[in-house]
Write a protein that holds these residues in place. Structure first.
Motif, PDB file in Angstrom:
ATOM      1  N   ALA A  54      29.884   0.532  35.900  1.00  0.00           N
ATOM      2  CA  ALA A  54      29.737   1.914  35.524  1.00  0.00           C
ATOM      3  C   ALA A  54      30.071   2.024  34.030  1.00  0.00           C
ATOM      4  O   ALA A  54      30.112   1.072  33.365  1.00  0.00           O
ATOM      5  CB  ALA A  54      30.671   2.795  36.137  1.00  0.00           C
ATOM      6  N   PRO A  55      29.491   3.173  33.223  1.00  0.00           N
ATOM      7  CA  PRO A  55      29.664   3.252  31.798  1.00  0.00           C
ATOM      8  C   PRO A  55      31.376   2.869  31.513  1.00  0.00           C
ATOM      9  O   PRO A  55      31.261   2.258  30.512  1.00  0.00           O
ATOM     10  CB  PRO A  55      29.621   4.731  31.555  1.00  0.00           C
ATOM     11  N   ASP A  56      32.266   3.114  32.285  1.00  0.00           N
ATOM     12  CA  ASP A  56      33.760   2.843  31.835  1.00  0.00           C
ATOM     13  C   ASP A  56      33.899   1.235  32.055  1.00  0.00           C
ATOM     14  O   ASP A  56      35.320   0.904  32.083  1.00  0.00           O
ATOM     15  CB  ASP A  56      34.506   3.556  32.527  1.00  0.00           C
ATOM     16  N   ALA A  60      30.157   0.080  39.618  1.00  0.00           N
ATOM     17  CA  ALA A  60      29.318   1.341  39.975  1.00  0.00           C
ATOM     18  C   ALA A  60      29.510   1.689  41.177  1.00  0.00           C
ATOM     19  O   ALA A  60      29.966   0.966  41.825  1.00  0.00           O
ATOM     20  CB  ALA A  60      27.789   0.972  39.748  1.00  0.00           C
ATOM     21  N   PRO A  61      29.352   3.096  41.528  1.00  0.00           N
ATOM     22  CA  PRO A  61      29.493   3.688  42.807  1.00  0.00           C
ATOM     23  C   PRO A  61      29.068   3.058  44.033  1.00  0.00           C
ATOM     24  O   PRO A  61      29.359   2.918  45.009  1.00  0.00           O
ATOM     25  CB  PRO A  61      29.320   5.161  42.740  1.00  0.00           C
ATOM     26  N   GLU A  62      27.735   2.597  43.675  1.00  0.00           N
ATOM     27  CA  GLU A  62      26.907   1.871  44.561  1.00  0.00           C
ATOM     28  C   GLU A  62      27.148   0.327  44.583  1.00  0.00           C
ATOM     29  O   GLU A  62      26.248  -0.330  45.231  1.00  0.00           O
ATOM     30  CB  GLU A  62      25.462   2.154  44.198  1.00  0.00           C
TER      31      GLU A  62
END
Length: 193
Positions: A54-56, A60-62
């Motif tokens: 993810a950007p952070d 990623a959620p997926e």
């Protein structure tokens, strides 16, 4: 370019393993074992595409799910939990039946299936944490696991929640029946859908 259903792959894997369980036809299983292993390898290979950050910098959620695809006749490309639940269920079932006949790939596939199960659980629990609670008829509220990893709340239309929702996570063994999330899921289905 076609509908590109991705729900069917896992279901077919589960059905082929069940065919062996019901028939006991070892010769058939030995003959089709390379195809069953190839079906598992497809899932293993495709999961690599979603192992991104993810950007952070967090997963990623997926993370570890199959790439987005169609659930059924809808035109939405999403990370559906039912698709992943049955792909996991198919891998697990294939590893199990291959283990029954002492196939040398059974243990590796079982390990890959368990890693997949953990990635699906992590994605479902993260989606539940990011989703607003739902109200039950008694006036209490419970957490909700959405139908897919990339949504906060219910998906469009009741049918996707009821027929293709998080219940498949229970049905395919991603979650155990005695886990609180599954009780909340059943309460929500009973009261609201």
């Amino acid at each position: 370019p076609g509908l590109r259903y991705n729900l069917d792959h896992g279901y077919i894997m589960e059905c082929l393993a069940e065919h062996y369980r019901l028939s006991g036809d070892r010769a058939w299983l030995e003959r089709v074992a390379p195809n069953l292993i190839a079906a598992c390898e497809f899932v293993i290979r495709e999961r690599e595409a979603t192992k991104t950050s993810a950007p952070d910098g967090s997963p990623a959620p997926e993370w570890g799910l199959l790439p987005p695809g169609h659930l059924e006749d809808n035109q939405e490309w999403r990370y559906w939990f039912s698709v992943n639940a049955h792909a996991y269920g198919g891998m697990c079932a294939i590893a199990d039946v291959l283990g029954e006949i002492g196939h040398p790939q059974a243990e590796r596939l079982a390990s890959e299936a368990e890693a997949y199960r953990q990635d699906i659980r992590r994605a479902a629990l993260r989606a539940m944490e990011d989703t607003p609670v739902v109200r039950l008829l008694a006036g209490t509220y419970v957490p909700h696991i959405p139908a897919r990893a990339d949504i906060r709340g219910r998906t469009w239309g009741w049918f996707r929640e009821a027929a293709y929702g998080a219940l498949h996570l229970l049905e395919s063994g991603v979650f155990r029946p005695d886990e609180p999330g599954m009780t909340w899921l059943l309460q929500d289905l009973e009261d609201n859908l």
